[in-house]
Design an enzyme around this catalytic site. Structure first.
Site, PDB file in Angstrom:
ATOM      1  N   SER A 159       9.670  11.149   2.355  1.00  0.00           N
ATOM      2  CA  SER A 159       9.540  12.339   3.205  1.00  0.00           C
ATOM      3  C   SER A 159      10.343  13.493   2.602  1.00  0.00           C
ATOM      4  CB  SER A 159      10.060  12.045   4.610  1.00  0.00           C
ATOM      5  OG  SER A 159       9.305  11.024   5.205  1.00  0.00           O
ATOM      6  N   HIS A 194       4.335   5.361   4.928  1.00  0.00           N
ATOM      7  CA  HIS A 194       4.598   4.782   6.258  1.00  0.00           C
ATOM      8  C   HIS A 194       3.310   4.192   6.849  1.00  0.00           C
ATOM      9  CE1 HIS A 194       7.869   8.079   6.389  1.00  0.00           C
ATOM     10  NE2 HIS A 194       8.510   6.934   6.321  1.00  0.00           N
TER      11      HIS A 194
END
Ligand code: PNS
Length: 160
Positions: free
Chosen positions: A129, A18
């Site tokens: 994630s 990210h």
């Protein structure tokens, strides 16, 4: 006119993948808003306030970036922020179908909205994630995948 881009996601938690996308977006746009919400399709592991804290710590020092939460439809949030660019990261072809569907659905609801896909550095193409959380739960080392400030949150997930 300032070019404002919104990078939406669940960021549960933020990874180096990210952060890499945010850096690339800041090189292209005047202001990048990281817009954190809860994905209706998957329950979050970390509450929204922790996800915001982790993001703010991870992105500290990056200019022209703000982090905020939103609820409801992304297209309504974009309208409220007077933004028409959505940033999404594309890691592999497996991401494509879901991303394509979302981008076109958003375009249907708000034709002025453009989704811009950015590719992260190839070091992060396998990073997610969910996988990072699984590794942390099972006692693996996650330092290579998440910013330093995120590691203590992941340690808490470790199975006894
Ligand atoms: O990081 P994620 O979980 O892949 O992000 C998905 C997210 C949050 C971008 C998506 O679920 C979303 O836009 N949610 C807001 C609600 C919405 O607008 N839903 C319709 C999408 S077409």
């Amino acid at each position: 006119m300032k070019r404002i881009a919104v990078y939406p996601g669940s960021f549960d938690p933020v990874t180096y993948g990210h952060v890499d996308i945010v850096r690339r977006a800041t090189a292209l746009f005047d202001h990048v808003i990281i817009a954190v919400t809860t994905n209706q399709g998957k329950p979050s592991t970390f509450p929204i306030d922790e996800r915001l804290t982790m993001l703010r710590q991870a992105l500290r020092g990056l200019p022209r970036v703000t982090v905020e939460a939103f609820e409801g439809l992304l297209v309504h949030y974009l309208q409220a922020r007077k933004a028409r660019i959505v940033i999404r990261g594309l890691r592999a072809i497996s991401d494509f179908e879901y991303e394509f569907q979302m981008a076109l659905m958003n375009r249907h609801m708000a034709p002025q909205v453009e989704t811009v896909f950015l590719m992260p550095d190839e070091r992060y193409t396998y990073l997610s994630s969910s996988l990072v959380k699984e590794i942390a739960r099972l006692g693996g080392v996650v330092a290579a995948f998440v910013p330093r400030s995120v590691s203590p949150y992941l340690t808490r997930l470790k199975n006894p």
